[in-house]
Design an enzyme around this catalytic site. Structure first.
Site, PDB file in Angstrom:
ATOM      1  N   GLU A  52      16.135 -25.226 -24.154  1.00 24.97           N
ATOM      2  CA  GLU A  52      14.725 -24.841 -23.472  1.00 24.97           C
ATOM      3  C   GLU A  52      13.979 -23.582 -24.140  1.00 24.97           C
ATOM      4  O   GLU A  52      14.886 -22.899 -24.641  1.00 24.97           O
ATOM      5  CB  GLU A  52      14.976 -24.669 -21.981  1.00 24.97           C
ATOM      6  N   CYS A  85      10.308 -16.877 -24.337  1.00 21.58           N
ATOM      7  CA  CYS A  85      11.655 -16.723 -24.051  1.00 21.58           C
ATOM      8  C   CYS A  85      12.420 -17.694 -24.906  1.00 21.58           C
ATOM      9  O   CYS A  85      12.338 -19.059 -24.590  1.00 21.58           O
ATOM     10  CB  CYS A  85      11.953 -16.886 -22.577  1.00 21.58           C
ATOM     11  N   CYS A 140      26.003 -22.751 -22.888  1.00 24.91           N
ATOM     12  CA  CYS A 140      26.511 -21.425 -23.035  1.00 24.91           C
ATOM     13  C   CYS A 140      27.876 -21.323 -22.502  1.00 24.91           C
ATOM     14  O   CYS A 140      28.336 -22.173 -21.521  1.00 24.91           O
ATOM     15  CB  CYS A 140      25.640 -20.408 -22.053  1.00 24.91           C
ATOM     16  N   CYS A 144      27.959 -17.779 -15.938  1.00 23.34           N
ATOM     17  CA  CYS A 144      27.357 -17.206 -15.005  1.00 23.34           C
ATOM     18  C   CYS A 144      27.276 -17.863 -13.776  1.00 23.34           C
ATOM     19  O   CYS A 144      26.579 -19.192 -13.831  1.00 23.34           O
ATOM     20  CB  CYS A 144      26.329 -16.303 -15.337  1.00 23.34           C
ATOM     21  N   CYS A 172      23.488 -19.397 -12.938  1.00 20.87           N
ATOM     22  CA  CYS A 172      22.786 -20.004 -14.071  1.00 20.87           C
ATOM     23  C   CYS A 172      23.117 -21.287 -14.195  1.00 20.87           C
ATOM     24  O   CYS A 172      24.289 -21.753 -14.299  1.00 20.87           O
ATOM     25  CB  CYS A 172      23.043 -19.183 -15.253  1.00 20.87           C
ATOM     26  N   CYS A 175      16.021 -21.112 -15.306  1.00 22.91           N
ATOM     27  CA  CYS A 175      16.843 -21.434 -16.569  1.00 22.91           C
ATOM     28  C   CYS A 175      17.605 -22.402 -16.673  1.00 22.91           C
ATOM     29  O   CYS A 175      18.556 -22.631 -15.750  1.00 22.91           O
ATOM     30  CB  CYS A 175      17.512 -19.753 -16.821  1.00 22.91           C
TER      31      CYS A 175
HETATM   32  S1  SF4 Z   1      22.991 -16.151 -17.888  1.00 28.70           S
HETATM   33 FE1  SF4 Z   1      23.345 -18.119 -18.424  1.00 28.70          FE
HETATM   34  S2  SF4 Z   1      22.662 -18.547 -20.552  1.00 28.70           S
HETATM   35 FE2  SF4 Z   1      22.824 -16.354 -19.678  1.00 28.70          FE
HETATM   36  S3  SF4 Z   1      24.920 -15.716 -20.555  1.00 28.70           S
HETATM   37 FE3  SF4 Z   1      25.127 -16.505 -18.407  1.00 28.70          FE
HETATM   38  S4  SF4 Z   1      25.533 -18.423 -18.564  1.00 28.70           S
HETATM   39 FE4  SF4 Z   1      24.860 -17.806 -20.498  1.00 28.70          FE
END
Ligand code: SF4
Length: 348
Positions: free
Chosen positions: A93, A106, A113, A117, A120, A338
């Site tokens: 994205e 962005c 990833c 987190c 996210c 996101c």
């Molecule tokens: S916010 Fe999402 S994309 Fe960014 S480091 Fe954490 S898991 Fe990865």
């Protein structure tokens, strides 16, 4: 496949010379690629080049753009989110965020990833692979093409942890700066922080770029180690006080202040005592705090803090001498946060 995108003027002059063409043909390719008005980024469209030179480049596997648009999502405020597919059928994205004077892109640095987190959508899918420099830069071409204007600012805040793809990241920064002609000062690299990588970033920036003038933004999101570990599992490998020490060294090495991103999560990190704790953590340090309102995603329990609470939190930081701003999320339509376009595309 050989990518022309991300090649410097010198590299492209050498490509032209290798094919027995004059060096200025390389400059023509360079001018053509980075002019946002040239829409279809394929070699056939570079009409200033002789037909047989274009054919040779194509036959030898050269390409300009290699991503494809899978889905577009335009929010009421003009924010455009694109789901792009790679040649190995992965999805990434990128987002174009317009204001009157700016168009901020962005960008993603990885497919998925590994950082997981809790707030996210991207983290839910794990890491597939890191992006190549050309795939990072291609996202800018798509945003410029779709929005019909030049990108002016870059934030590496899309999918992925940029410091885990540091060479491609810095090669992209070089090209964004020298080829796309966007000042390093208008580029922000955002990280949840990976042990040893903040100092490596400044060292490698000087090696790769000769300078380090972009902004480093740390996704801090907590005023103490305990809370941080509950929302960022990878935080257990990197004590918050060590992050702050490494950031102080970054400021000393580069002369650039560090930004701290703080996602306000109701009942988790948004109590006023956390504002005092954060003030103590950052006191006397050349930095800036950016308070962000949360975009709700499916399968995640977090809730948005109230505007009133955000303002109170902000006022405590200000009273304690911390430079602070608050950022409204853009593109708030359903599934526009996101990682969510990719997630919903996978589940179709
Ligand atoms: S916010 Fe999402 S994309 Fe960014 S480091 Fe954490 S898991 Fe990865």
């Amino acid at each position: 496949m050989k990518n022309l995108l991300g090649s410097s003027v010198k590299d492209l002059e050498n490509v032209a010379l290798d094919y027995g063409e004059a060096a200025f043909r390389g400059r023509q390719i360079h001018n053509w690629i980075y002019n946002y008005r040239n829409k279809k980024k394929n070699i056939d469209q570079i009409e200033v080049l002789p037909l047989d030179f274009r054919k040779k480049l194509k036959d030898d596997g050269f390409k300009v753009s290699e991503l494809c648009v899978q889905e577009r999502k335009l929010a009421n405020d003009g924010t455009l989110k694109l789901l792009l597919s790679t040649i190995d059928n992965e999805n990434i994205e990128c987002v174009g965020i317009p204001t009157e004077k700016r168009l901020t892109a962005c960008l993603s640095s990885q497919v998925g990833c590994p950082m997981d987190c809790k707030f996210c959508a991207t983290g839910k899918e794990g890491l597939k692979r890191s992006l190549k420099t050309s795939e990072i830069l291609d996202q800018i071409l798509f945003i410029e093409n779709e929005m019909n204007r030049k990108v002016t600012n870059i934030v590496f805040m899309g999918m992925g942890e940029p410091l885990l793809n540091i060479d491609a990241l810095l090669l992209s920064v070089r090209s964004i700066n020298e080829d796309f002609q966007i000042s390093q000062r208008k580029i922000t690299v955002s990280t949840v922080a990976v042990p040893k990588m903040i100092s490596r970033l400044s060292v490698k920036s000087f090696q790769f770029l000769g300078k380090c003038q972009f902004t480093l933004a740390i996704s801090l999101h907590a005023s103490n180690q305990k809370i941080r570990e509950t929302i960022i599992p990878s935080a257990k490998n990197y004590e918050i006080k060590n992050i702050i020490e490494d950031c102080k060294k970054f400021v000393k090495d580069t002369g650039r202040r560090v930004s701290f991103e703080y996602l306000m999560l109701r009942g988790v990190n948004d109590n006023l005592e956390h504002a005092y704790e954060l003030s103590n953590l950052l006191k006397g340090f050349q930095c800036h705090v950016n308070l962000i309102q949360y975009n709700k995603i499916e399968e995640v329990e977090f809730k948005r803090t109230s505007l009133k609470n955000l303002q109170l939190f902000q006022s405590i930081l200000v009273k304690n001498g911390i430079a602070v701003s608050s950022r409204k999320s853009r593109g708030l339509d359903k599934n526009a946060a996101c990682g969510q376009l990719r997630q919903s595309a996978k589940h179709k």
